[in-house]
Design a protein around this motif. Sequence first.
Motif, PDB file in Angstrom:
ATOM      1  N   HIS A   1       0.808  -1.213   0.000  1.00  0.00           N
ATOM      2  CA  HIS A   1       0.000   0.000   0.000  1.00  0.00           C
ATOM      3  C   HIS A   1       0.842   1.264   0.000  1.00  0.00           C
ATOM      4  O   HIS A   1       0.615   2.190  -0.789  1.00  0.00           O
ATOM      5  CB  HIS A   1      -0.937  -0.009   1.221  1.00  0.00           C
ATOM      6  CG  HIS A   1      -1.815   1.196   1.314  1.00  0.00           C
ATOM      7  ND1 HIS A   1      -1.763   2.078   2.369  1.00  0.00           N
ATOM      8  CD2 HIS A   1      -2.761   1.679   0.481  1.00  0.00           C
ATOM      9  CE1 HIS A   1      -2.643   3.041   2.185  1.00  0.00           C
ATOM     10  NE2 HIS A   1      -3.254   2.819   1.058  1.00  0.00           N
ATOM     11  N   ARG A   2       1.782   1.350   0.898  1.00  0.00           N
ATOM     12  CA  ARG A   2       2.727   2.473   0.954  1.00  0.00           C
ATOM     13  C   ARG A   2       4.120   1.857   1.087  1.00  0.00           C
ATOM     14  O   ARG A   2       4.572   1.564   2.186  1.00  0.00           O
ATOM     15  CB  ARG A   2       2.442   3.390   2.146  1.00  0.00           C
ATOM     16  CG  ARG A   2       1.147   4.168   2.056  1.00  0.00           C
ATOM     17  CD  ARG A   2       1.265   5.317   1.056  1.00  0.00           C
ATOM     18  NE  ARG A   2       0.112   6.201   1.110  1.00  0.00           N
ATOM     19  CZ  ARG A   2      -1.022   6.019   0.433  1.00  0.00           C
ATOM     20  NH1 ARG A   2      -1.145   4.936  -0.336  1.00  0.00           N
ATOM     21  NH2 ARG A   2      -2.016   6.884   0.531  1.00  0.00           N
TER      22      ARG A   2
ATOM     23  N   THR B   1      -1.006  -0.394  -5.226  1.00  0.00           N
ATOM     24  CA  THR B   1      -2.035  -1.155  -4.516  1.00  0.00           C
ATOM     25  C   THR B   1      -2.901  -0.242  -3.667  1.00  0.00           C
ATOM     26  O   THR B   1      -2.398   0.595  -2.911  1.00  0.00           O
ATOM     27  CB  THR B   1      -1.387  -2.219  -3.621  1.00  0.00           C
ATOM     28  OG1 THR B   1      -0.664  -3.137  -4.448  1.00  0.00           O
ATOM     29  CG2 THR B   1      -2.441  -2.982  -2.824  1.00  0.00           C
ATOM     30  N   VAL B   2      -4.197  -0.389  -3.782  1.00  0.00           N
ATOM     31  CA  VAL B   2      -5.160   0.325  -2.939  1.00  0.00           C
ATOM     32  C   VAL B   2      -5.764  -0.642  -1.926  1.00  0.00           C
ATOM     33  O   VAL B   2      -5.780  -0.383  -0.733  1.00  0.00           O
ATOM     34  CB  VAL B   2      -6.261   0.983  -3.789  1.00  0.00           C
ATOM     35  CG1 VAL B   2      -7.326   1.619  -2.892  1.00  0.00           C
ATOM     36  CG2 VAL B   2      -5.655   2.033  -4.727  1.00  0.00           C
ATOM     37  N   CYS B   3      -6.251  -1.766  -2.411  1.00  0.00           N
ATOM     38  CA  CYS B   3      -6.821  -2.793  -1.531  1.00  0.00           C
ATOM     39  C   CYS B   3      -5.778  -3.876  -1.302  1.00  0.00           C
ATOM     40  O   CYS B   3      -5.504  -4.695  -2.194  1.00  0.00           O
ATOM     41  CB  CYS B   3      -8.082  -3.397  -2.151  1.00  0.00           C
ATOM     42  SG  CYS B   3      -8.779  -4.764  -1.194  1.00  0.00           S
ATOM     43  N   SER B   4      -5.177  -3.894  -0.118  1.00  0.00           N
ATOM     44  CA  SER B   4      -4.137  -4.867   0.184  1.00  0.00           C
ATOM     45  C   SER B   4      -4.707  -6.273   0.346  1.00  0.00           C
ATOM     46  O   SER B   4      -4.035  -7.254   0.039  1.00  0.00           O
ATOM     47  CB  SER B   4      -3.389  -4.461   1.457  1.00  0.00           C
ATOM     48  OG  SER B   4      -2.806  -3.196   1.311  1.00  0.00           O
TER      49      SER B   4
ATOM     50  N   LEU C   1      -4.635   0.679  -8.311  1.00  0.00           N
ATOM     51  CA  LEU C   1      -5.320   1.920  -8.666  1.00  0.00           C
ATOM     52  C   LEU C   1      -5.805   1.903 -10.107  1.00  0.00           C
ATOM     53  O   LEU C   1      -6.954   2.291 -10.392  1.00  0.00           O
ATOM     54  CB  LEU C   1      -4.381   3.103  -8.446  1.00  0.00           C
ATOM     55  CG  LEU C   1      -4.901   4.481  -8.868  1.00  0.00           C
ATOM     56  CD1 LEU C   1      -6.132   4.863  -8.071  1.00  0.00           C
ATOM     57  CD2 LEU C   1      -3.805   5.526  -8.675  1.00  0.00           C
TER      58      LEU C   1
ATOM     59  N   CYS D   1      -9.649   0.195   3.076  1.00  0.00           N
ATOM     60  CA  CYS D   1      -9.406   0.989   1.873  1.00  0.00           C
ATOM     61  C   CYS D   1     -10.640   1.737   1.392  1.00  0.00           C
ATOM     62  O   CYS D   1     -10.563   2.479   0.396  1.00  0.00           O
ATOM     63  CB  CYS D   1      -8.875   0.102   0.747  1.00  0.00           C
ATOM     64  SG  CYS D   1     -10.042  -1.145   0.179  1.00  0.00           S
TER      65      CYS D   1
ATOM     66  N   GLU E   1     -10.308   5.427   0.620  1.00  0.00           N
ATOM     67  CA  GLU E   1      -9.547   5.690  -0.603  1.00  0.00           C
ATOM     68  C   GLU E   1     -10.371   5.395  -1.840  1.00  0.00           C
ATOM     69  O   GLU E   1     -10.276   6.107  -2.853  1.00  0.00           O
ATOM     70  CB  GLU E   1      -8.264   4.864  -0.595  1.00  0.00           C
ATOM     71  CG  GLU E   1      -7.233   5.375   0.398  1.00  0.00           C
ATOM     72  CD  GLU E   1      -6.018   4.477   0.476  1.00  0.00           C
ATOM     73  OE1 GLU E   1      -5.149   4.585  -0.393  1.00  0.00           O
ATOM     74  OE2 GLU E   1      -5.950   3.681   1.421  1.00  0.00           O
ATOM     75  N   LEU E   2     -11.195   4.350  -1.792  1.00  0.00           N
ATOM     76  CA  LEU E   2     -12.076   4.057  -2.921  1.00  0.00           C
ATOM     77  C   LEU E   2     -13.039   5.215  -3.160  1.00  0.00           C
ATOM     78  O   LEU E   2     -13.271   5.623  -4.303  1.00  0.00           O
ATOM     79  CB  LEU E   2     -12.856   2.766  -2.667  1.00  0.00           C
ATOM     80  CG  LEU E   2     -12.036   1.489  -2.485  1.00  0.00           C
ATOM     81  CD1 LEU E   2     -12.949   0.311  -2.194  1.00  0.00           C
ATOM     82  CD2 LEU E   2     -11.178   1.220  -3.710  1.00  0.00           C
TER      83      LEU E   2
ATOM     84  N   ILE F   1     -11.133   8.028  -4.813  1.00  0.00           N
ATOM     85  CA  ILE F   1     -10.847   7.751  -6.226  1.00  0.00           C
ATOM     86  C   ILE F   1     -12.076   8.018  -7.078  1.00  0.00           C
ATOM     87  O   ILE F   1     -11.988   8.613  -8.166  1.00  0.00           O
ATOM     88  CB  ILE F   1     -10.361   6.296  -6.389  1.00  0.00           C
ATOM     89  CG1 ILE F   1      -9.011   6.111  -5.706  1.00  0.00           C
ATOM     90  CG2 ILE F   1     -10.262   5.923  -7.869  1.00  0.00           C
ATOM     91  CD1 ILE F   1      -8.596   4.658  -5.532  1.00  0.00           C
TER      92      ILE F   1
END
Length: 911
Positions: free
Chosen positions: A622-623, A850-853, A859, A890, A893-894, A897
């Motif tokens: 993710h990060r 990656t957004v959803c780990s 993305l 996540c 973040e979704l 987006i």
Amino acid sequence: MNKQIPSSDSINTTCPYCGVGCGIEVKVDAKAQKLADIKVKVLGDKTHPANFGKLCVKGSAAGETLSFDGRMLAPQFKGKTVSWSSALNTVAEKFTQVIAEHGPDAVAFYVSGQFLTEDYYVANKLMKGFIGSANIDTNSRLCMASAVVGYKRAFGVDAVPCSYEDLELADLVVIVGSNTAWAHPIIYQRIAAAKKQRPSMKIVVVDPRQTATCDIADLHLAIAPGSDANLFNGLLASLGQNEALDEAFINNHTEGFKEAFSHAQILQGDIHRVAKECGLEVTQLQTFYRWVREHQKMVTLYSQGVNQSSSGVDKSNAIINVHLATGRIGQVGMGPFSITGQPNAMGGREVGGLANQLAAHMDFSNSEDIHRVARFWKAANMAQSNGLKAVDMFNAVATGKIKAIWIMNTNPVVSMPNANFVRQALQRCEMVVVSDCMQHTDTTEVADVLLPALTWGEIDGTVTNSERTISRQRAFMAGPENARADWWMLCEVAKRMGFVDAFDYQNVAQIFREHAALSGYQNNGTRDFDISGLARLSDEQYQQLTPMQWPVNVENPLGTKRLFSDGKFFTPSGKARCIAITPQAPRYKTDAQFPFVLNTGRYRDQWHSMTRTGKTAKLMAHRDEMQVEIHPHDAAEKGVVDGQLLCLQGKTGDYRLIARAQVSAKQRRGELFVPMHWNRQFASAGNVDALIPAVVDGLSGQPEFKHAVVNVQPFKSAWQGVIFSRQALKLEGIAYWNKVSGKDFSRYEIAMEQGKEALSLHELQAHLPTLFGAQNPSSEWLSYLDANQQQLRMAQLVDGQLQAVAFIALESHTLDRNWLGSLFAEPLAAQQRRFLLAGRNSGAKETGPTVCSCFGVGLNTIIEAIVSQQLSSAEQIGQALKAGTNCGSCVPELTEIIAQQQAKIKELTSA
């Protein structure tokens, strides 16, 4: 020690990460032929009251962190392997010698909120009861000490009055200084679910940053850093001005209210003044203050943004004052709720793990408490006064006042403020003992004695979460053969120091019974912490213990959901104390040399110094690189673009942090955010706490991690690159490198600085084979050098299997890192080999960051689905891609987006 492979039965335990204390059900695959091959399936425990089966991505991935890779496998002295007997004798003899020559205050323990309660209890008993010093402190000092003092000032005891269900039953939840969505994801999900069920529920987020938690907020108050006390003082004054106080509760159950209110009225009675102090619009304050008046069921959830301050205690009491003035405490859906960062910070508070506490919530300020604990322990050498808090403790190590220190289950060379000073202090100390599960940490690097510890999955005991629920942490696998439990190490050292009878424990159940008995010893309702109802558990009953909220005693045999429901407190008068608060600004102000305020905190998928989470590719996805969040206007003024490397320096000396810029309008202007997790094991220059001065709250001793001042300059690179390698690389001389763990490889983002004897591309071409391990005679090399474009690309293969690949250029590459990482899984196919040095698979779609780990959704995949399927909600993304449907971390973040894509569509349409 049992080293047998366990059965395949399900075992209920608790999560090793944050203070939420989620229950976990572990299913062990017993088909493994050896311990290192054991596979486990981790599920949420549907019966646990903290999470009811839900887990965040860290908890869900806990089973992926159990390998013995990197583990400490044997006791060591001065870098050489020794026997357990030799190591324990060395520790005991040195501590005994120092005490004999310099007194008990010349030794110290520094322990951890990741300890189990039983480990904590034994450490505290040994230091305070038998060594005779209170020089035992904990890394919990760094996360919740201010909340402890705030509660004690107000209630007379360190007691969290609320339960998690109060967050769901409240009509107004005020979240202060907490990115709950990332730091305590399951609590965030419970609040989010409650709001979805009751849309009328109001949520206010008080935080200088616009974090993921703001996704569910009706109001975000982006206050100026450090102005929390101004905000709540102003709220108290406003409640009085609008006749919204609970006069009956104030008169019958509090003291000191008139002074506290008068103080607030004088200092923050003008809403325009408060708005200016807090950097807010008056209309925002008016809305917030009106909602507080209109919603009696109010919980204020606060965490590090309040606590990690040079005036954290006052901020805590400013919040509590509001609840006392309105009678919003001890009732359903009400209360001031401090949530802890670590899995057993609360358990440490219960056993007296802080230097200024005695066991069982007793206190050095009360001489009878000192005598009582001494009588119970039969301790003839009982400490009589507070010991040194964390910052003072390491200062004493630096000056030589403390000559021997035992650091257990924590990494202070990373996590303490002014971290390089702590490293230097420990390097000068006569004896540094470190017990840890990992061989290589920043702190084990400076140790004289290393003791291999068991860790989560291998240890047995209890933890207490943020709502006072005691849960069992159970072993479901054996650890490395020579690793031992922390309580066992402590007891063995204690015996060797002559304290045999007091530390002759046979198991953790015996320790827990003693801990529970002490809580009820001569209590008679005079102390809040009382689990005497558990003091007679048999070993079998202890093994079967289910989660229970203290107090647990004769009056409350099944536990207690809320404290102070009867309006009685543990002060001499029985009334709660309102505290007059004079808000204090942070210690350091920005100036021409240091024009930026630096804030630190957590990333969603990482934990502390990444010794556990850094082992799994899923949590690194993710990060995967340290970033400096900076406002677009500040970035423009500095000539900084997104993704550029930056250098940060502060007031602590020459240390220079290097990280990538993340340009984000979610930051306030003039402020930066940097994550706390990186260290020498994962980056060349990533320890942000080395930039944090050791400024502490004068009452709690908690450091001010949320407000340092720094300058920012672009990092001038001669070249940058990316290296994927199966073997760990030593990158001496490289100014910047960042390591990411993959499944079969490590990835290094690297940069050589201008003017630092930077190698040319031709020199690099000659050097890389040595770095990769060219001694392998079967190595095949692929190489591409473009002198005009200043690019170098090289790969090493053995029997068709990729061993390493490097991409070097003047600036960072646009590469498909996910695809390149996947090439290490099996021998290269012809097409993969053809496109290897191109850095991307021709014609293949890149998934993006990656957004959803949980499900590895990137993305680009999400954006494509939004556009092609016209998705307009996180729920629809979940239906299409599964993203956000497991732990839900996540989802914010979704949502973001989707908003960004809708804004782009609107912009194109209008054009």
